[in-house]
Write a protein that holds these residues in place. Structure first.
Motif, mmCIF file in Angstrom:
data_model
loop_
_atom_site.group_PDB
_atom_site.id
_atom_site.type_symbol
_atom_site.label_atom_id
_atom_site.label_comp_id
_atom_site.label_asym_id
_atom_site.label_seq_id
_atom_site.Cartn_x
_atom_site.Cartn_y
_atom_site.Cartn_z
ATOM 1 N N LEU A 337 54.736 33.643 23.592
ATOM 2 C CA LEU A 337 54.566 32.530 24.526
ATOM 3 C C LEU A 337 54.305 32.989 25.954
ATOM 4 C CD1 LEU A 337 57.389 30.132 23.273
ATOM 5 C CD2 LEU A 337 54.928 29.713 23.164
ATOM 6 N N VAL A 338 55.069 33.970 26.409
ATOM 7 C CA VAL A 338 54.967 34.372 27.814
ATOM 8 C C VAL A 338 53.611 35.018 28.130
ATOM 9 C CG1 VAL A 338 55.965 35.788 29.640
ATOM 10 C CG2 VAL A 338 57.459 34.558 28.058
ATOM 11 N N PRO A 339 53.215 36.111 27.433
ATOM 12 C CA PRO A 339 51.898 36.680 27.755
ATOM 13 C C PRO A 339 50.755 35.723 27.430
ATOM 14 C CG PRO A 339 52.845 37.755 25.826
ATOM 15 C CD PRO A 339 53.918 36.901 26.414
ATOM 16 N N GLY A 340 50.920 34.938 26.343
ATOM 17 C CA GLY A 340 49.868 33.990 26.004
ATOM 18 C C GLY A 340 49.657 32.959 27.092
ATOM 19 N N SER A 341 50.752 32.485 27.679
ATOM 20 C CA SER A 341 50.634 31.488 28.749
ATOM 21 C C SER A 341 49.988 32.091 29.992
ATOM 22 C CB SER A 341 52.014 30.924 29.081
ATOM 23 O OG SER A 341 52.876 31.928 29.577
ATOM 24 N N VAL A 342 50.317 33.349 30.307
ATOM 25 C CA VAL A 342 49.695 34.011 31.464
ATOM 26 C C VAL A 342 48.190 34.186 31.233
ATOM 27 C CG1 VAL A 342 49.612 36.147 32.804
ATOM 28 C CG2 VAL A 342 51.814 35.183 32.147
ATOM 29 N N LEU A 343 47.820 34.541 30.019
ATOM 30 C CA LEU A 343 46.400 34.704 29.695
ATOM 31 C C LEU A 343 45.650 33.382 29.837
ATOM 32 C CD1 LEU A 343 46.852 36.927 26.506
ATOM 33 C CD2 LEU A 343 45.934 37.689 28.699
ATOM 34 N N LEU A 344 46.244 32.300 29.361
ATOM 35 C CA LEU A 344 45.592 31.002 29.470
ATOM 36 C C LEU A 344 45.503 30.550 30.929
ATOM 37 C CD1 LEU A 344 47.191 29.125 26.425
ATOM 38 C CD2 LEU A 344 44.833 29.929 26.647
ATOM 39 N N LEU A 345 46.564 30.805 31.701
ATOM 40 C CA LEU A 345 46.530 30.476 33.127
ATOM 41 C C LEU A 345 45.402 31.225 33.826
ATOM 42 C CD1 LEU A 345 49.475 30.148 35.573
ATOM 43 C CD2 LEU A 345 47.709 31.819 36.075
ATOM 44 N N THR A 346 45.252 32.501 33.484
ATOM 45 C CA THR A 346 44.192 33.300 34.099
ATOM 46 C C THR A 346 42.818 32.764 33.737
ATOM 47 O OG1 THR A 346 45.629 35.247 33.947
ATOM 48 C CG2 THR A 346 43.289 35.632 34.374
ATOM 49 N N ALA A 347 42.623 32.421 32.461
ATOM 50 C CA ALA A 347 41.330 31.875 32.029
ATOM 51 C C ALA A 347 41.020 30.580 32.769
ATOM 52 C CB ALA A 347 41.347 31.640 30.515
ATOM 53 N N GLY A 348 42.036 29.718 32.934
ATOM 54 C CA GLY A 348 41.820 28.475 33.659
ATOM 55 C C GLY A 348 41.494 28.702 35.123
ATOM 56 N N SER A 349 42.188 29.654 35.748
ATOM 57 C CA SER A 349 41.933 29.960 37.157
ATOM 58 C C SER A 349 40.508 30.467 37.361
ATOM 59 C CB SER A 349 42.932 31.016 37.648
ATOM 60 O OG SER A 349 44.260 30.599 37.451
ATOM 61 N N ILE A 350 40.085 31.366 36.473
ATOM 62 C CA ILE A 350 38.741 31.934 36.593
ATOM 63 C C ILE A 350 37.684 30.851 36.439
ATOM 64 C CG2 ILE A 350 37.069 33.469 35.488
ATOM 65 C CD1 ILE A 350 39.401 35.307 34.787
ATOM 66 N N PHE A 351 37.857 29.994 35.448
ATOM 67 C CA PHE A 351 36.839 28.963 35.214
ATOM 68 C C PHE A 351 36.728 28.038 36.424
ATOM 69 C CE2 PHE A 351 35.282 24.873 33.774
ATOM 70 C CZ PHE A 351 34.163 25.243 33.050
ATOM 71 N N SER A 352 37.884 27.651 36.972
ATOM 72 C CA SER A 352 37.863 26.727 38.100
ATOM 73 C C SER A 352 37.234 27.353 39.340
ATOM 74 C CB SER A 352 39.296 26.290 38.411
ATOM 75 O OG SER A 352 39.346 25.536 39.595
ATOM 76 N N ARG A 353 37.669 28.554 39.706
ATOM 77 C CA ARG A 353 37.250 29.172 40.965
ATOM 78 C C ARG A 353 35.884 29.839 40.885
ATOM 79 N NH1 ARG A 353 40.811 30.170 45.140
ATOM 80 N NH2 ARG A 353 39.644 32.064 45.707
#
Length: 486
Positions: A337-353
């Motif tokens: 859960l923890v690394p998976g959530s960080v990976l998803l957060l990163t993917a979302g940040s990259i797509f947005s910015r």
């Protein structure tokens, strides 16, 4: 008992993570707060969030399963982690300094800012998201196995994968990286306790007199298990493979987009360097993880379908009481859960910015956060789809992710080593690297002339050569990159 303990650990950690992450009201309103924790993480939190990336399902379930299936090739964990820490000591401070100076949030921000090429940020962002989705697949595969252990085999693969992805999204959807940092500390402490507890009792369960005796029994029962190429010589997991794969992982670790964001989150330079100095100590835990894989082999553990990813889960379920299985299952869930959530957060940040923002420049902060969260959901859905169609071991999936992200390595390392590198050369290197990695003819060439070499490292080398060659013969006007921070 198993289900109750598992749910208690997960829900307790999720609740604590959300409360911790939302202590500051602006945590959910600012992209910098949500994605990089406001750049204020101290030594303690940064240690568990960054160095704690070593303790994931790739490490615990993947490496133990690899030891069970192949033996000595699991030593890849020792070598790659130590090498990665060495690279990190040199590279992390530079990434942090660049992020602080340029107010960067994502890895693609770094490429766009340093090479003064927003279009390169889009290219790098898309490549980074693709690699992250593959890496998320590891966590969903592992978490699906644990969901089926706790809820029963009657739970299908699809519902288990959806539950896994949904749980990951809960960790960071509202409060961002701060909530993941809290959960990282919880899961690392719990996992250390459980691994030590299992190892202190595992010898009795396989008829050995001590931990070292487990290794002796494994060697006597399965000759060749303790040295390369291991139990399956035809698999090509030789000394050459180990050295090249370990080097590829070490170089690729700090090129993974989420590791960039973790570097940005540090409050000070000394925090970064202390972390890199002590991080190799975590690799010592692999002695116990590999030992558990050998113990499962001695115990005759045979997971359903011979799936190596499920070996440790099956071994614990067969040989330990239900309360111990519940603790292990709940903690193993956190490992995903923890690394998976960080990976998803990163993917979302990259797509947005770096993908949406250049196309819609007027997008405000609130809209950017909304787009980031939506991209997280889409990335999770794609990872679930990939999970349903795959049957690889967690280690094999992990090496695929490192191979995919390795094409960005030339642009990262040359940014700090060679002022002449420019956006056009970096782009050419990325394209050449992916061709060398994915083209069937290229794979046939590597197998013929570089047998047992890690293909990701070879493709990365092609990317370096092409990037340097293009930068030597062509220097475009008005695109000279700014000096990287030392």
């Amino acid at each position: 008992m198993i289900l109750a303990l598992t749910i208690a650990i997960i829900l307790g950690t999720i609740l604590g993570a959300i409360l911790y992450g939302r202590r500051q009201q602006k945590a959910a309103q600012s992209m910098t707060e949500w994605a990089v924790g406001g750049r204020r993480f101290g030594v303690f939190i940064f240690w568990f969030l960054n160095a704690g990336e070593i303790y994931t399902t790739f490490a615990v379930l993947g490496i133990s399963g690899y030891a069970w299936a192949f033996g000595a090739p699991a030593y890849l964990a020792f070598t790659s982690v130590s090498l990665a820490a060495t690279v990190g000591y040199l590279l992390m401070p530079r990434i942090w300094a660049a992020g602080k100076k340029g107010d960067l949030v994502t890895q693609a921000d770094f490429f766009a800012d340093h090479y003064r090429a927003p279009w390169l940020g889009i290219v790098v962002g898309l490549a980074g998201i693709a690699a992250l989705i593959v890496y998320v697949q590891i966590q969903i595969v592992a978490l699906s196995l644990i969901v089926r252990l706790t809820l029963g085999e009657q739970v299908g693969t699809v519902p288990a994968a959806i539950i896994a992805a949904g749980s990951m999204l809960l960790f960071v959807y509202f409060a961002g990286l701060r909530s993941a940092a809290f959960a990282a500390a919880v899961k690392d402490i719990l996992m250390l306790v459980i691994v030590i507890g299992l190892c202190l009792t595992v010898a009795d369960r396989v008829g050995a007199s001590s931990l070292i005796d487990v290794y002796r029994l494994a060697q006597d029962s399965y000759p060749g298990i303790g040295h390369l190429p291991g139990l399956q010589p035809d698999a090509g997991l030789s000394t050459t493979w180990l050295m090249t794969a370990a080097l590829n992982v070490a170089l690729g670790t700090w090129v993974l987009p989420h590791m960039f964001q973790l570097c940005y989150s540090s409050g000070t330079l000394s925090t970064i360097r202390r972390n890199a100095i002590w991080q190799p100590l975590y690799s010592l835990s692999y002695f116990f993880i590999i030992l558990l894989g050998f113990a499962a082999l001695l115990a005759g553990t045979q997971p359903l379908g011979g799936d190596p990813n499920a070996v440790l889960i099956e071994f614990v379920a067969e040989t330990y009481p239900s309360w111990a299985v519940g603790l292990f299952a709940g903690t193993a869930c956190l490992l995903a859960l923890v690394p998976g959530s960080v990976l998803l957060l990163t993917a979302g940040s990259i797509f947005s910015r770096n993908v949406a923002a250049p196309l819609f420049p007027a997008m405000g902060e609130r809209t950017s956060l909304f787009v980031s969260r939506g991209a997280m959901i889409v990335s999770a859905a794609i990872s679930v789809y990939l999970t349903l169609g795959g049957s690889e071991s967690l280690v094999e999936i992990g090496l695929s992710a490192y191979a995919a992200i390795g094409m960005l390595a030339p642009g990262v390392f040359l940014a700090f080593l060679w002022p002449r590198a420019h956006a056009g050369g970096v782009f050419a290197g990325i394209v050449a690297g992916y061709i060398a990695l994915l083209l069937p003819a290229a794979q046939k060439f590597w197998n013929g002339y570089f047998p047992e070499w890690d293909h990701g490292l070879l493709a990365m080398a092609v990317g370096f050569i092409v990037t340097i060659a293009v930068c030597l013969v062509w220097t475009p006007a008005r695109t000279a990159p700014q000096p990287a921070s030392a």
